[in-house]
Design a protein around this motif. Structure first.
Motif, PDB file in Angstrom:
ATOM      1  N   GLN A 177       0.827  -1.208   0.000  1.00 53.81           N
ATOM      2  CA  GLN A 177       0.000   0.000   0.000  1.00 53.81           C
ATOM      3  C   GLN A 177       0.864   1.262   0.000  1.00 53.81           C
ATOM      4  O   GLN A 177       0.355   2.359  -0.243  1.00 53.81           O
ATOM      5  CB  GLN A 177      -0.917   0.018   1.216  1.00 53.81           C
ATOM      6  CG  GLN A 177      -2.122  -0.895   1.089  1.00 53.81           C
ATOM      7  CD  GLN A 177      -2.914  -0.988   2.376  1.00 53.81           C
ATOM      8  OE1 GLN A 177      -2.618  -1.794   3.241  1.00 53.81           O
ATOM      9  NE2 GLN A 177      -3.914  -0.145   2.506  1.00 53.81           N
ATOM     10  N   GLU A 180       3.645   3.056  -5.356  1.00 60.02           N
ATOM     11  CA  GLU A 180       2.939   3.291  -6.606  1.00 60.02           C
ATOM     12  C   GLU A 180       2.943   2.016  -7.449  1.00 60.02           C
ATOM     13  O   GLU A 180       3.883   1.226  -7.398  1.00 60.02           O
ATOM     14  CB  GLU A 180       3.611   4.418  -7.397  1.00 60.02           C
ATOM     15  CG  GLU A 180       3.574   5.773  -6.726  1.00 60.02           C
ATOM     16  CD  GLU A 180       2.173   6.386  -6.724  1.00 60.02           C
ATOM     17  OE1 GLU A 180       1.303   5.856  -7.456  1.00 60.02           O
ATOM     18  OE2 GLU A 180       1.964   7.371  -6.001  1.00 60.02           O
ATOM     19  N   ARG A 181       1.918   1.837  -8.236  1.00 56.38           N
ATOM     20  CA  ARG A 181       1.801   0.641  -9.065  1.00 56.38           C
ATOM     21  C   ARG A 181       2.597   0.798 -10.359  1.00 56.38           C
ATOM     22  O   ARG A 181       2.046   1.013 -11.438  1.00 56.38           O
ATOM     23  CB  ARG A 181       0.334   0.319  -9.335  1.00 56.38           C
ATOM     24  CG  ARG A 181      -0.437  -0.110  -8.094  1.00 56.38           C
ATOM     25  CD  ARG A 181       0.241  -1.323  -7.432  1.00 56.38           C
ATOM     26  NE  ARG A 181      -0.483  -1.812  -6.274  1.00 56.38           N
ATOM     27  CZ  ARG A 181      -0.100  -1.608  -5.031  1.00 56.38           C
ATOM     28  NH1 ARG A 181       0.994  -0.908  -4.771  1.00 56.38           N
ATOM     29  NH2 ARG A 181      -0.777  -2.119  -4.023  1.00 56.38           N
ATOM     30  N   GLU A 186       3.889  -4.348 -10.404  1.00 56.34           N
ATOM     31  CA  GLU A 186       2.925  -5.267 -11.006  1.00 56.34           C
ATOM     32  C   GLU A 186       3.590  -6.592 -11.367  1.00 56.34           C
ATOM     33  O   GLU A 186       3.009  -7.678 -11.164  1.00 56.34           O
ATOM     34  CB  GLU A 186       2.305  -4.636 -12.261  1.00 56.34           C
ATOM     35  CG  GLU A 186       1.502  -3.375 -11.998  1.00 56.34           C
ATOM     36  CD  GLU A 186       0.194  -3.636 -11.259  1.00 56.34           C
ATOM     37  OE1 GLU A 186      -0.157  -4.821 -11.057  1.00 56.34           O
ATOM     38  OE2 GLU A 186      -0.469  -2.648 -10.880  1.00 56.34           O
ATOM     39  N   ARG A 219      -3.718  -5.651  -4.988  1.00 54.17           N
ATOM     40  CA  ARG A 219      -4.175  -5.184  -6.288  1.00 54.17           C
ATOM     41  C   ARG A 219      -5.434  -4.333  -6.141  1.00 54.17           C
ATOM     42  O   ARG A 219      -5.613  -3.337  -6.844  1.00 54.17           O
ATOM     43  CB  ARG A 219      -4.448  -6.377  -7.202  1.00 54.17           C
ATOM     44  CG  ARG A 219      -3.183  -7.012  -7.772  1.00 54.17           C
ATOM     45  CD  ARG A 219      -3.519  -8.233  -8.583  1.00 54.17           C
ATOM     46  NE  ARG A 219      -2.331  -8.763  -9.269  1.00 54.17           N
ATOM     47  CZ  ARG A 219      -2.167 -10.044  -9.578  1.00 54.17           C
ATOM     48  NH1 ARG A 219      -3.122 -10.920  -9.263  1.00 54.17           N
ATOM     49  NH2 ARG A 219      -1.081 -10.444 -10.196  1.00 54.17           N
ATOM     50  N   SER A 220      -6.297  -4.735  -5.225  1.00 54.47           N
ATOM     51  CA  SER A 220      -7.574  -4.036  -5.090  1.00 54.47           C
ATOM     52  C   SER A 220      -7.435  -2.691  -4.382  1.00 54.47           C
ATOM     53  O   SER A 220      -8.089  -1.716  -4.757  1.00 54.47           O
ATOM     54  CB  SER A 220      -8.581  -4.907  -4.343  1.00 54.47           C
ATOM     55  OG  SER A 220      -8.219  -5.079  -2.989  1.00 54.47           O
ATOM     56  N   GLY A 222      -4.536  -0.839  -4.017  1.00 50.80           N
ATOM     57  CA  GLY A 222      -3.589   0.059  -4.660  1.00 50.80           C
ATOM     58  C   GLY A 222      -2.710   0.794  -3.661  1.00 50.80           C
ATOM     59  O   GLY A 222      -2.580   0.402  -2.500  1.00 50.80           O
ATOM     60  N   CYS A 223      -2.127   1.882  -4.119  1.00 52.86           N
ATOM     61  CA  CYS A 223      -1.239   2.693  -3.274  1.00 52.86           C
ATOM     62  C   CYS A 223      -2.073   3.671  -2.457  1.00 52.86           C
ATOM     63  O   CYS A 223      -2.944   4.357  -2.992  1.00 52.86           O
ATOM     64  CB  CYS A 223      -0.241   3.440  -4.141  1.00 52.86           C
ATOM     65  SG  CYS A 223       0.865   4.540  -3.222  1.00 52.86           S
TER      66      CYS A 223
END
Length: 238
Positions: A177, A180-181, A186, A219-220, A222-223
């Protein structure tokens, strides 16, 4: 060299709770992160085993970082403390050797030590070899052919090392968390899904499912920009 057989007593809390604890550990003094591990060791280990753990802890804390990705050993040290703690929590039969593996699992990469250094410090040959096997070649960390062999060697070595590697990756994922993605993040999650989920599942189906759930959760959600800003502020003050 598979000489270990362990039994998993799955006891981890919901992913969101464990993730919150992970983030909190990254924003507090390392001395605070030692307390849960030492308390758990006192509850589950004998006096002679405690001495082995304390020796590994003192040794790990004495090291300096040579890794530009972890310029502050003090800030980084909450991670091996948590790896050791989570591994001990999950063990049906406690082991000082696995706690030591957790505390030292990344010392070759972070501090530039070798197997010879660990042997000279009085650690077992098996532990030293195990630490080498868990040390990834960063130039090949996204190469799936390399990773297939990397994880196969860990699994062949023993269930204790398999547990340490799975907990290492899980503890990293629980911090996502804060990040950044990026394509690298990923890719990291995708590779954990491919390699770490089945590796954890080989120890316990519930454990494998939990690692998969952690990936899905990260994934759900995010950051989290607020948490990311808090963490950045803490790192600047270290």
């Amino acid at each position: 060299m598979n000489t270990s057989t362990i039994s998993i007593n799955f006891c981890l809390r919901p992913v969101a709770v464990e993730a919150a604890d992970k983030v909190a550990s990254m924003m507090e003094r390392p001395e605070e992160s030692e307390k849960p591990l030492l308390q758990l060791c006192a509850e589950r280990l004998s006096e002679s085993q405690l001495r082995k753990v304390n020796r590994a802890l003192v040794y790990a804390k004495s090291l300096e970082s040579t890794d530009p990705n972890h310029p502050s050993m003090r800030a980084y040290f909450a991670h091996p403390l948590r790896v050791a703690q989570l591994a001990l929590q999950l063990l049906d039969q406690p082991s000082a050797e696995i706690v030591a593996m957790g505390l030292l699992h990344n010392v070759f990469e972070v501090s530039g030590l070798t197997e010879g250094d660990l042997l000279e410090a009085g650690f077992s040959e098996r532990l030293a070899i195990g630490i080498r096997l868990t040390t990834i070649d960063r130039k090949q960390q996204y190469d799936e052919a390399y990773l297939a062999k990397f994880y196969a060697r860990i699994q062949a070595f023993g269930e204790d090392l398999t547990l340490i590697k799975c907990v290492d990756k899980l503890d990293n994922l629980l911090a996502f968390q804060l990040f950044e993605r990026t394509p690298e993040i990923e890719r990291y999650m995708a590779l954990c899904e491919r390699f770490v989920v089945p590796l954890a599942g080989s120890l316990s189906g519930t454990f494998g499912d939990y690692v998969h759930e952690t990936i899905d959760y990260m994934r759900s959600v995010g950051c989290d920009d607020e948490l990311k800003a808090q963490y950045k502020s803490v790192m600047q003050s270290v």
